[in-house]
Design a protein around this motif. Structure first.
Motif, short mmCIF file in Angstrom:
data_model
loop_
_atom_site.label_atom_id
_atom_site.label_comp_id
_atom_site.label_asym_id
_atom_site.label_seq_id
_atom_site.Cartn_x
_atom_site.Cartn_y
_atom_site.Cartn_z
N LYS A 194 -3.33 -3.16 -9.47
CA LYS A 194 -2.70 -3.28 -8.16
C LYS A 194 -1.36 -4.00 -8.23
O LYS A 194 -0.46 -3.74 -7.44
CB LYS A 194 -3.63 -4.04 -7.20
N SER A 234 0.83 -1.21 0.00
CA SER A 234 0.00 0.00 0.00
C SER A 234 0.86 1.25 0.00
O SER A 234 0.56 2.24 -0.67
CB SER A 234 -0.94 0.00 1.22
N LYS A 254 -12.34 0.05 -7.89
CA LYS A 254 -11.82 1.22 -8.61
C LYS A 254 -11.29 0.88 -10.00
O LYS A 254 -11.18 1.76 -10.85
CB LYS A 254 -10.71 1.90 -7.79
N ARG A 294 -6.34 -6.21 -10.75
CA ARG A 294 -6.97 -4.90 -10.61
C ARG A 294 -7.80 -4.83 -9.33
O ARG A 294 -8.30 -5.84 -8.84
CB ARG A 294 -7.88 -4.61 -11.81
N ASP A 295 -7.97 -3.62 -8.85
CA ASP A 295 -8.88 -3.37 -7.74
C ASP A 295 -10.30 -3.60 -8.26
O ASP A 295 -10.70 -2.99 -9.24
CB ASP A 295 -8.73 -1.93 -7.24
#
Length: 209
Positions: A87, A19, A83, A79-80
């Motif tokens: 990622k 993150s 959203k 992918r998220d």
């Protein structure tokens, strides 16, 4: 033309570490495959996205990992789910002299006769798996549907001889179908199975209080 992406080695660890990288504009990735040990790396998110958008997902990229350059293709993109942002990506290191299996997007071209008559085009398969040398990987494979009439379909067997690549999909897989439009009976439209008028979704039941 070499498409060079700068990558730096990164430490593996907790989810918070990933993150933090993303918040700094970095894209976590890993590279593995030909002559390469599994190596966690990080790339600049914007530069990577710009290169992929310009050259396509099927391009061969040259990853510069702190001075060591490796030819690689995108193997997996995570992918998220909310959203849609990327990622994490997996890069597969390749031998430029050997063929590899890649998934290539199918691009439908032409105006179908059946669609012009009101039919509906459906495309069950949006990618083809082909075996090809890295230097010959196409950005997409075009499938012409101009001659398809209402009720027609195209399978892998129908197009295999027209495409100059070794297709690994099974012959019976369907690429495109043209189906007739759904006809609604005016007398039964808006009624349930028992012929009674359906309750509109906007009508709320009366309160028991």
């Amino acid at each position: 033309m070499d498409i060079v992406l700068q990558a730096t080695r990164r430490e593996t660890g907790a989810r918070s570490t990933l993150s933090k990288l993303r918040n700094q504009g970095q894209l976590p990735a890993v590279i593995y495959g030909y002559n390469v040990e599994v190596t966690p790396v990080a790339l600049d998110y914007k530069e990577t996205a710009k290169a992929v958008q310009k050259y396509g997902y099927t391009s061969v990229f040259k990853l510069d990992i702190e001075g060591k350059q490796v030819n690689a293709v995108l193997h997996e993109v995570q992918r998220d789910p909310i959203k849609g942002l990327v990622k994490h990506v997996d890069f597969l290191s390749i031998n430029m002299a050997e063929e590899l299996e890649v998934d290539v997007p199918v691009n439908i071209v032409g105006n179908s006769v059946g669609v012009s008559e009101g039919g509906v085009l459906t495309q069950p398969i949006r990618e083809l798996t082909i075996k090809v040398k890295p230097t010959d990987i196409p950005e997409s494979i075009e499938i012409d549907v101009s001659d398809l009439a209402m009720g027609d379909s195209l399978s892998i067997a129908d197009v295999r001889s027209r495409i100059n690549f070794n297709i690994l999909n099974a012959d019976e897989e369907v690429l495109v179908t043209i189906t007739p439009p759904v006809v609604v009976d005016d007398e039964t439209a808006g009624q349930g199975d028992d012929g009674n008028q359906d309750i509109k979704a906007t009508e709320a039941p009366e309160s028991e209080n």
